[in-house]
Motif scaffolding. Sequence first.
Motif, mmCIF file in Angstrom:
data_model
loop_
_atom_site.group_PDB
_atom_site.id
_atom_site.type_symbol
_atom_site.label_atom_id
_atom_site.label_comp_id
_atom_site.label_asym_id
_atom_site.label_seq_id
_atom_site.Cartn_x
_atom_site.Cartn_y
_atom_site.Cartn_z
ATOM 1 N N LEU A 89 53.716 -56.854 -82.490
ATOM 2 C CA LEU A 89 52.394 -56.418 -81.986
ATOM 3 C C LEU A 89 52.396 -56.432 -80.285
ATOM 4 O O LEU A 89 52.196 -55.620 -79.626
ATOM 5 N N MET A 90 53.001 -57.769 -79.983
ATOM 6 C CA MET A 90 52.859 -57.913 -78.427
ATOM 7 C C MET A 90 54.259 -57.127 -77.785
ATOM 8 O O MET A 90 53.790 -56.719 -76.763
ATOM 9 N N GLY A 91 55.235 -56.872 -78.401
ATOM 10 C CA GLY A 91 56.342 -56.132 -77.830
ATOM 11 C C GLY A 91 55.517 -54.775 -77.507
ATOM 12 O O GLY A 91 56.022 -54.070 -76.603
ATOM 13 N N ALA A 92 54.901 -54.326 -78.331
ATOM 14 C CA ALA A 92 54.355 -52.912 -78.250
ATOM 15 C C ALA A 92 53.333 -52.807 -76.702
ATOM 16 O O ALA A 92 53.351 -52.084 -76.202
ATOM 17 N N THR A 93 52.612 -53.955 -76.940
ATOM 18 C CA THR A 93 51.647 -53.839 -75.576
ATOM 19 C C THR A 93 52.379 -54.437 -74.352
ATOM 20 O O THR A 93 52.270 -53.929 -73.275
ATOM 21 N N LEU A 94 53.677 -55.089 -74.593
ATOM 22 C CA LEU A 94 54.445 -55.243 -73.359
ATOM 23 C C LEU A 94 55.039 -54.048 -72.773
ATOM 24 O O LEU A 94 55.118 -53.774 -71.700
ATOM 25 N N LEU A 95 55.309 -53.134 -73.655
ATOM 26 C CA LEU A 95 55.745 -51.671 -73.209
ATOM 27 C C LEU A 95 54.794 -50.995 -72.894
ATOM 28 O O LEU A 95 54.965 -50.355 -71.660
ATOM 29 N N ALA A 96 53.658 -51.082 -73.346
ATOM 30 C CA ALA A 96 52.508 -50.317 -72.631
ATOM 31 C C ALA A 96 52.060 -50.851 -71.247
ATOM 32 O O ALA A 96 51.937 -50.039 -70.416
ATOM 33 N N VAL A 97 52.000 -52.283 -71.038
ATOM 34 C CA VAL A 97 51.762 -52.586 -69.789
ATOM 35 C C VAL A 97 52.855 -51.974 -68.853
ATOM 36 O O VAL A 97 52.556 -51.922 -67.470
#
Length: 495
Positions: A471-479
């Motif tokens: 879940l964090m990996g997806a937000t890291l990519l988004a950021v």
Amino acid sequence: MSTTTAQRATSATGAVNAGYRTLWRWHFYAGLFVMPFLVVLAVTGTLYCFQPQIEPLLYPHRLIVEPQATTPRLTEDALLAKARAAMPADARAVTAPIASAPDRSTEFIFRLAGGEKQSVYLNPYSGEVLGTLSVERRFMQVDRMLHRKLLLGKPGELLMELAACWTLVMIGTGVALWWPREKTTARAALVPRFSLQGRALWKNLHAVMGIWLALGALIFVLSGLPWTGSWGKQFKAVATAANLGAPPGSWGGLPLRSALPGVRADKHAGTADTNAGMQPDHAAHQANMDSMPGMVMDDLPLPLTPWAVGNTPVPQSADAHAAQALPLGRIVALVASLGVQSGYDIVLPASATGVYTVSYFPADPKNERTLYIDQYSGTVLKDIRYGDYGAVSKAVSYGTSLHMGRYFGVANQILCAAISLGLAGMAVTGCVMWWKRRPQRSLGAPSRERAAPPMRGWKTGLVLLGIVFPLMGATLLAVWLADRTIFGRATRQAA
């Protein structure tokens, strides 16, 4: 100073600070997201940590009674009968918290017809009903749900999980930013310099406070993540599959049946063997079918449930409509004979085939215990102890006890409060620093370095973090994408 000397000095400074702005940029983004949640977690966590002291102050007329040295306490069954008489006819008693403190009332938890749970409190000496409280709406339960889910259900739970994961990025980049790049003394690095003024003072306070809190914050995050709804659930499954979590039978796949009065014991003897030959998914499904439909231990009205048995299906006694269940007092006496005297909960059988479920979650995890007891014979069907846990479950149990301020008493509570409120202070100082340096009509993210070093170690760490926490990996990519396409155009060199 000659031009050549100045160039060398600039080059040396650049070498020393290589990667600084990149780390600062990621620290900024992590803090921007985490800070509001960090304040909520700090305040709600501190309050919940002091639950034993706060609740008697909030509800003294329900929780506190006058100790009676000469008057014996009424039996559990007599008190339960009085509690049932005080509740609506369609309310069902579901849990009996067992406590022996002479100045505390006796509590029973009922499920009302509409599904809401309500506690009823009685004077254990006279049987007088002292009042009721909604389990879901009592102050500490609301505080707990704010801490876990922001009172937003599953979306809030995922947000809090993301905030915890991004706190790891904030801690890592914060330590790296603090790390002395030039010769300095330990005092200068670890003691605030109150002689500074303005933003320099706030920056120094933020850095020094952060380094003192870093280890505690890391422990808080890592000990809280196993309880999250998304990653924590998968973590439990992986730990169990690797034989590092709950013992066999605690997660389904091992239906438990007891011999009925007047029925031959071998009638049900093949139950376990039959299920043992099933495929794993089918066996687990059968176990759930033999349990309360759709109910697992996390659904039960237990204020504290050991992590290792959080998804354990509640087993049942064998079908017996005519048999007489053992009274609650007999179960309390049986549990006492097994070494558990007080401070535990008994979940009452919900049907003719249900069992008594005992959950004991003391301050010292080594004494954790979960018992399933046949409601007719008193046979202990399952006795899960700390020694039955795998290595991961043991570590999580200790982490939880420390996280909640329970392991070493009041000192543990004070330490947790200091860390929590310190993190809230970090959020405040970080916000002040940003406010003092923010440009007009801009986010104010630190600018990129013109020739940033490869920083392969940090990039590898972020990738691994994204893999471990998807879940964090997806937000890291988004950021990262937003930083390259939106915010990147508006950044400027910070003062």
